[in-house]
Write an enzyme that holds these catalytic residues in place. Structure first.
Site, PDB file in Angstrom:
ATOM      1  N   GLY A 117      36.530  28.326  42.241  1.00  0.00           N
ATOM      2  CA  GLY A 117      35.482  27.431  42.717  1.00  0.00           C
ATOM      3  C   GLY A 117      34.293  28.167  43.305  1.00  0.00           C
ATOM      4  N   GLY A 177      36.060  35.727  45.158  1.00  0.00           N
ATOM      5  CA  GLY A 177      37.298  34.971  45.011  1.00  0.00           C
ATOM      6  C   GLY A 177      37.918  35.266  43.669  1.00  0.00           C
ATOM      7  CG  HIS A 197      29.171  28.357  34.569  1.00  0.00           C
ATOM      8  ND1 HIS A 197      29.026  29.069  35.731  1.00  0.00           N
ATOM      9  CD2 HIS A 197      30.508  28.252  34.358  1.00  0.00           C
ATOM     10  CE1 HIS A 197      30.225  29.375  36.205  1.00  0.00           C
ATOM     11  NE2 HIS A 197      31.133  28.893  35.384  1.00  0.00           N
ATOM     12  CB  ALA A 217      39.637  29.172  37.608  1.00  0.00           C
ATOM     13  CB  THR A 237      25.816  38.796  34.227  1.00  0.00           C
ATOM     14  OG1 THR A 237      26.986  38.191  34.768  1.00  0.00           O
ATOM     15  CG2 THR A 237      24.783  39.038  35.320  1.00  0.00           C
TER      16      THR A 237
END
Length: 175
Positions: free
Chosen positions: A19, A14, A55, A17, A40
């Protein structure tokens, strides 16, 4: 244990930002398998440090493996009955591009490691080919390499989902 099925290899793609990381994390947590987070990203500035921190804050109960370049070794640590989130291929590729690695060789090594991984793997990547043609050679090289990498991983994945505006759309489902 619930009846949730997690394929051996799932690709979640995707835009930025969109999702996709949250969706991928939910796939892993819904599996109820022991969780491994293969990160990473590298923190080159304050904005990236903040994003990495956000995160990390969501990863309570995960075994973290920092692997900005050596994802192959990180995948080798994932055991049978574990579920790993590789987040993300885009940062991994960027790291190798900046390190002037042989991108073709590294892509082959990664795909081989994904095939050999004993556990389940959910891979997050960015779709970068839907915008305008970049105005410089390095950006065009990155866009082409990212597109090829995504195609290779999608071809070997049993499931592929694109996430847009937080909504998942299944592109490929396990047979």
């Amino acid at each position: 244990m619930n009846n949730f099925f997690l394929p051996a290899l799932t690709l979640v793609t995707g835009g930025a930002a969109s999702g996709k990381s949250r969706f991928a994390e939910k796939l892993i947590t819904d599996s109820e398998l022991p969780r491994v987070y293969i990160a990473t990203a590298q923190a080159w500035d304050d904005e990236m440090r903040e994003k990495i921190s956000q995160h990390r804050d969501r990863r309570d109960g995960w075994r973290d493996v920092e692997a900005p370049l050596d994802v192959v070794s990180a995948l080798a640590t994932v055991g049978h009955g574990e579920a790993a989130l590789l987040d993300c291929l885009t940062m991994w590729l960027t790291n190798h591009l900046l390190a002037e690695s042989d991108l073709g060789r590294e892509t082959r090594r990664l795909c081989d490691a994904l095939t050999k991984c004993a556990g389940h793997v959910v891979v997050v990547t960015n779709e970068v080919g839907q915008g305008i043609v970049p105005d410089n050679a390095l950006s065009r090289q990155f866009r082409e390499a990212q597109g090829r990498l995504n195609q290779h991983v999608a071809a070997q994945a049993q499931a592929v989902t694109v996430v847009m505006s937080g909504l998942p759309l299944t592109l490929k489902a396990p047979v």
